[in-house]
Design a protein around this motif. Structure first.
Motif, short mmCIF file in Angstrom:
data_model
loop_
_atom_site.label_atom_id
_atom_site.label_comp_id
_atom_site.label_asym_id
_atom_site.label_seq_id
_atom_site.Cartn_x
_atom_site.Cartn_y
_atom_site.Cartn_z
N ASP A 146 0.85 -1.21 0.00
CA ASP A 146 0.00 0.00 0.00
C ASP A 146 0.88 1.25 0.00
O ASP A 146 0.64 2.19 -0.75
N SER A 156 1.35 3.94 -3.09
CA SER A 156 0.97 5.34 -2.90
C SER A 156 2.18 6.25 -3.18
O SER A 156 2.04 7.31 -3.80
N ARG A 209 0.31 5.16 -7.56
CA ARG A 209 -0.48 4.09 -8.19
C ARG A 209 -1.48 3.52 -7.20
O ARG A 209 -1.34 3.71 -6.00
N LYS A 210 -2.46 2.76 -7.74
CA LYS A 210 -3.40 2.10 -6.83
C LYS A 210 -3.62 0.66 -7.32
O LYS A 210 -3.32 0.34 -8.47
N ASP A 262 -5.92 -2.30 -8.46
CA ASP A 262 -7.24 -2.42 -9.07
C ASP A 262 -7.93 -3.74 -8.75
O ASP A 262 -9.13 -3.77 -8.49
#
Ligand code: AP5
Length: 216
Positions: free
Chosen positions: A97, A101, A105-106, A108
């Protein structure tokens, strides 16, 4: 798009990640492959990594998370990343995480490959690959057409992973059950887990994953 492929040893994470790279030009981030490179070096770290892998246990969280961070820093224009074999512990899930961050980016999707563990022991203990081109074979399901000669490149050197013995595979599965499966609720709570039948044919597993990706 950034996705995690999650499943026990032999579930097909590497096979499907390779296909996604071919189809979508995504970046495959396999901590197993990175660690196999690390263990080749005649260094303290290389020797430590080799001994942990050969026992079927997990390498320390700090080492693998630092590897992932470094690779993401160097992602260039790739459209997304496929995390193959990472994260494998709660600490790694939290580290991912932070790393995502940091890189803007995240996550999906988390795609869990559902499999029958006994069938996986057969898959993993019988596999071997061409040392030259990497083509995969299996003692019981896919032998080279001419014994000892790679169908794809014609060369005659094959290799097996030292951690593909039955005893080590069972330890790897226990590690998965004890440390990796418990991270699923973190992603379930975010509503991003998709479950795919990993016992289907390779093509059908790919189709199911493609459907998940197409849905956005
Ligand atoms: P790693 O290399 O990640 O191994 P693994 O998770 O045990 O997974 P495998 O590579 O064995 O299987 P896979 O799911 O990729 O299946 P594959 O596509 O190859 O990790 C190795 C070690 O490194 C760990 O034990 C640990 O020590 C260390 N490590 C790695 N990451 C770490 C981390 N994050 N933290 C700490 N330590 C870490 O397929 C298997 C076989 O099945 C192939 O022969 C394939 O052709 C066949 N197959 C695939 N799909 C199908 C299908 N649908 N039908 C029939 N056959 C199939």
């Amino acid at each position: 798009m950034n996705i995690i492929l999650l499943g026990p040893p032999g579930a097909g994470k590497g096979t499907q990640a390779n296909l996604l790279v071919e189809h979508h030009g995504m970046l495959q981030l396999s901590t197993g492959d990175m660690l196999r490179e690390t263990r080749k070096a005649d260094t303290d770290l290389g020797r430590r990594v080799a001994s942990v892998m050969d026992a079927g246990e997990l390498v320390s969280d700090d080492i693998v998370s630092a590897m992932i961070d470094a690779k993401l820093s160097d992602m260039g224009d790739k459209v997304g990343a496929i995390f193959d074999g990472y994260p494998r512990t709660e600490a790694q899930a939290h580290a991912l995480d932070e790393i995502l961050s940091k890189h803007g980016r995240k996550l999906d999707h988390v795609i869990e490959l559902l499999v029958d563990e006994e069938a996986l022991v057969d898959r993993v203990t019988g596999r071997f690959t061409c040392e030259n081109c990497g083509e995969g074979y299996h003692d019981r399901h896919k032998m080279p057409t001419v014994e000892g000669v790679c169908d794809k490149c014609g060369l005659t050197a094959f290799k097996r992973r030292p951690d593909d013995t039955e005893e080590t595979v069972r330890t790897r599965m226990n590690e998965y059950r004890a440390k990796t499966a418990p991270i699923l609720p973190i992603y379930d709570a975010r509503g991003i887990v998709q479950r795919v039948d990993g016992m289907a044919t390779i093509d059908n597993v790919t189709t199911a994953i493609e459907k998940v990706l197409a849905a956005g």
